[in-house]
Each structure stands twice: as C-alpha cells, then as structure tokens.
Design a protein around this motif. Sequence first.
Motif, PDB file in Angstrom:
ATOM      1  N   VAL A 239       5.166  -0.683  -0.051  1.00  0.00           N
ATOM      2  CA  VAL A 239       5.085   0.782  -0.162  1.00  0.00           C
ATOM      3  C   VAL A 239       4.192   1.166  -1.337  1.00  0.00           C
ATOM      4  CG1 VAL A 239       6.388   2.897  -0.563  1.00  0.00           C
ATOM      5  CG2 VAL A 239       7.322   1.134   0.949  1.00  0.00           C
ATOM      6  N   GLU A 240       4.345   0.453  -2.449  1.00  0.00           N
ATOM      7  CA  GLU A 240       3.494   0.736  -3.610  1.00  0.00           C
ATOM      8  C   GLU A 240       2.030   0.411  -3.316  1.00  0.00           C
ATOM      9  OE1 GLU A 240       4.794  -0.712  -7.405  1.00  0.00           O
ATOM     10  OE2 GLU A 240       6.911  -0.512  -6.861  1.00  0.00           O
ATOM     11  N   LEU A 241       1.814  -0.654  -2.535  1.00  0.00           N
ATOM     12  CA  LEU A 241       0.451  -1.007  -2.142  1.00  0.00           C
ATOM     13  C   LEU A 241      -0.173   0.121  -1.313  1.00  0.00           C
ATOM     14  CD1 LEU A 241      -1.854  -3.127  -1.944  1.00  0.00           C
ATOM     15  CD2 LEU A 241      -0.734  -3.987   0.129  1.00  0.00           C
ATOM     16  N   LEU A 242       0.616   0.641  -0.363  1.00  0.00           N
ATOM     17  CA  LEU A 242       0.118   1.746   0.466  1.00  0.00           C
ATOM     18  C   LEU A 242      -0.192   2.973  -0.374  1.00  0.00           C
ATOM     19  CD1 LEU A 242       2.266   1.683   3.746  1.00  0.00           C
ATOM     20  CD2 LEU A 242      -0.073   0.898   3.410  1.00  0.00           C
ATOM     21  N   LYS A 243       0.682   3.270  -1.344  1.00  0.00           N
ATOM     22  CA  LYS A 243       0.436   4.416  -2.218  1.00  0.00           C
ATOM     23  C   LYS A 243      -0.858   4.228  -3.011  1.00  0.00           C
ATOM     24  CE  LYS A 243       5.269   5.834  -2.896  1.00  0.00           C
ATOM     25  NZ  LYS A 243       6.382   5.907  -3.871  1.00  0.00           N
ATOM     26  N   SER A 244      -1.097   2.990  -3.425  1.00  0.00           N
ATOM     27  CA  SER A 244      -2.258   2.691  -4.250  1.00  0.00           C
ATOM     28  C   SER A 244      -3.572   2.856  -3.479  1.00  0.00           C
ATOM     29  CB  SER A 244      -2.157   1.257  -4.790  1.00  0.00           C
ATOM     30  OG  SER A 244      -3.293   0.907  -5.533  1.00  0.00           O
ATOM     31  N   ILE A 245      -3.567   2.417  -2.209  1.00  0.00           N
ATOM     32  CA  ILE A 245      -4.818   2.428  -1.435  1.00  0.00           C
ATOM     33  C   ILE A 245      -4.848   3.519  -0.369  1.00  0.00           C
ATOM     34  CG2 ILE A 245      -5.097  -0.059  -1.771  1.00  0.00           C
ATOM     35  CD1 ILE A 245      -4.239  -0.312   1.239  1.00  0.00           C
ATOM     36  N   GLY A 246      -3.781   4.337  -0.293  1.00  0.00           N
ATOM     37  CA  GLY A 246      -3.667   5.331   0.775  1.00  0.00           C
ATOM     38  C   GLY A 246      -4.836   6.297   0.847  1.00  0.00           C
ATOM     39  N   GLY A 247      -5.282   6.767  -0.321  1.00  0.00           N
ATOM     40  CA  GLY A 247      -6.398   7.717  -0.331  1.00  0.00           C
ATOM     41  C   GLY A 247      -7.670   7.096   0.223  1.00  0.00           C
ATOM     42  N   LEU A 248      -7.905   5.834  -0.104  1.00  0.00           N
ATOM     43  CA  LEU A 248      -9.106   5.153   0.382  1.00  0.00           C
ATOM     44  C   LEU A 248      -9.012   4.871   1.882  1.00  0.00           C
ATOM     45  CD1 LEU A 248      -9.710   2.636  -2.555  1.00  0.00           C
ATOM     46  CD2 LEU A 248     -10.795   4.853  -2.148  1.00  0.00           C
ATOM     47  N   ALA A 249      -7.810   4.506   2.343  1.00  0.00           N
ATOM     48  CA  ALA A 249      -7.621   4.308   3.788  1.00  0.00           C
ATOM     49  C   ALA A 249      -7.869   5.616   4.531  1.00  0.00           C
ATOM     50  CB  ALA A 249      -6.211   3.782   4.074  1.00  0.00           C
TER      51      ALA A 249
END
Length: 417
Positions: A239-249
């Motif tokens: 979940v933290e990984l998704l939060k970290s890269i979510g904007g770029l995805a």
Amino acid sequence: MPIGIQSILAVGLGALIGSLAPSAGEQMKILGDVFLNLVQVVVLPLVFPLIVLGIARMESVKKVGRIAGKAILYFELVTTVILLIAVGLAKLTGIGKGAPVEGADAKDLDGMSQGIDFHELVLHAVPKNIFAAFGEGNLLGAIVFALLVGVAMAAIGEKSTPFAAVLESVAAVMFKVVGYVIRVAPLGVLGFISYDVAYYGFGNLRSLLGFIAVVYAGLAVVVGVLFPLIAALYRIRYVELLKSIGGLAGIAFVTRSSESVLAPLMGKLEAFGVSRSTTSFVVPLGYSFNTDGSVLYQAAALVFLANAYGADTSLPALLLMVGVLVILSKGMAGVASASIVVLIAAGNSIGLPAEGIALLLGVDFIVDMARTGVNVIGNSLAAAVVDSSENRREAKRGRHETPAEHRVTVLEKEPAQ
C-alpha cells in the motif's frame, strides 16, 4: 495545485474539447507530442549513468549476474501467471461471441509489422554504434552497453573514480531536468485526451464494452490480488508502495506512455527504500521484458478474437495461446505500437485474421491507458522484490558468519588507527 489534480482537470477539459470541437481536439495532439519528446530526450541521459553507477558499485560481477537472473526469472513467472488469469477470465465470460468482426477494416493495420524478428531483436540489444542507439532511443541497447561499462569500471577500481564523478553529476542534472518536465505533464495530458476523444470517438464502445470490462477486471485482479500476494511473500509494504508511485502511474495512465515516468519512478523507488543499484538495473530492464498490463490485454484480445471467429477455445488451444504470448511478449522491446504488433504476430501464429485486431483499435486507447499504468506498478514491484531478495540473502549470510569471520569483517570496516 498538486499535479495529480491538474492532470484530472486536464482529462475532463480534454474530453470536453474532443467531444465539442473535434477539429481543435485533433490539433491539440501537438501538446502531448511535445511532452513525450521532452520526456524521451532525458530518459537515456539519465538511465545510462544510473545503470552504470549501480553496476559499478556492486560488490562483484557475480552479483550483477545474480540480480539479472532473479529479475528475468521473476518477469517470466509473473507474466505467465497474468496470462493464465487473462485467458481464464476471457474464457469464463465468453467475450467476443457475436462481435461485429465483419465490419473491421484491416487497412487500419497498414504499416505495422506482421511479426517479430528475434534476429533483429538481438541486434537491437547489441548496437554497433552506441551514439546511434542513443539517437534512436534504443533503451535495450543502452542497458547492454551500460552493463559492459559498469562491469569495466568495477574491474579497474579507483581508476574509474573521475568518470564516476562525471556520471554522478550528469545524473543529478538530469533528475533536475525531469522535475521541470513533469511540471508540464498536465498539458501533455490535455493534448492526448483531446486528440483521443476527437479522433477515436466512442462509436465502437457499445459493441466492445464486454472486452473493455474484462481487460479492466483482469488488471484489477492483478493489481488488487496478485501483486499484494507477491508483496506479502517478500514483506514489501504494498500500500505504501502504491502511495509512493501512484501519481506517476496516473500520469502514465493518461499519457499512455510508461516512458514518461521512467526517470522520476526510479527516484520514487529509491526514496521508498529500494537500493539505487537494484532500481537502476531492474526498472529499465523491466520496461523491455516485464509488461504486465500489456500481456494481459493481449491474452484477453486473443480469446476475444477466437470467440468472434468461432475458433477453437479448448484447454489445449488456450494453453497454446499462452505459450505463444510468453515467447512473443519478450520481443516487444523497441517495437512501435508493441502490444498491437505482438497481437498481430500471435494471431498469425494461431490462424486468426488481422481484420479482427483492426476492430479492437477503435477502443485501444481506453485499454492502453490501464495497461500502461499497470506496467508501471508491475515494474516497481519487480524492483522491490529483487531488492528484498538481495537483502534477505545478505541477512542470511550475516547470520551464518562464524565469530572469526565476523571479527575480520568488523576490523575491515573500522578506520585505521
């Protein structure tokens, strides 16, 4: 205003322009093209020094080989599982039965390759002129050359220090340039969405809604079930990984280009805790060999076409489709319109006509957004998994050291008195 909010507003404005003023919408594609050009001009000047430095700082050539082996094995296993998920979903839902394939126009495929030449792929990976490879944006060739340079720097040791300092400086400058480029991403989003809505319209949506729904459902299963299971296995904070890269995805989603976020993605992963040496090597490699979203789309599309044309969809036939895609999807590096090209090659190999693939082009931009976003998430997880595996190995080695070995290690790390 956060760049994510700006991009969402750009999507809405672009859809409005494309719907109400199609001619203006088509002209706005230049904004998207300029943004992608800005991204592509900085990708190789950043990726190359990062890969070289990452490899040069590894303890040995053996570690480079080990990380490469782990990454490729991971790519193969995960993409095969994703293909099976896609084929299973498509078979279960029966998508494609009664699809209006007779209305498809194969002329839409003019100019696209009808197959993938693995001989050319190998030559693409080993270019005869590295400057030409940089000029062509040949990421795979740059990775191979960076690998050789990094290994050579590790071999000569201190003599490579001045060159390493230059590469560090180049990387720092390129990261700053990337920051400037990302600020104009919403303009690129506006241009692409305006063009897509104006050019493609929504005419084919009704007949292909089932196909779109299955692709999105499959991608949701991959992101919401498969990836969390892999992350849990390697104790990665998913979940933290998704939060970290979510904007770029999200940027990759609306621009339909994973390359547009390659450089900042590596920075985000490093901030998340993935080592620079692993990130710099695995992520660019994954861009060529780990296209999770794209392989799911291809598998669903093949089953759709098989159903539309009344072809064999028995278990052996479906397994043959999976086997063909496992091989062909690894030949996507450096191929324009890669997903469509692989789909044509796979369709030809199992006897499906190109006309049906032309039908899918009408909604390709809708599924392309999702599969591109998933490609970014998949490559981020791959880097985290390989790094976690390496950390576990180092921890295990530390526990198995004898007291004498441990003392030698400590003495080596202590400064001379």
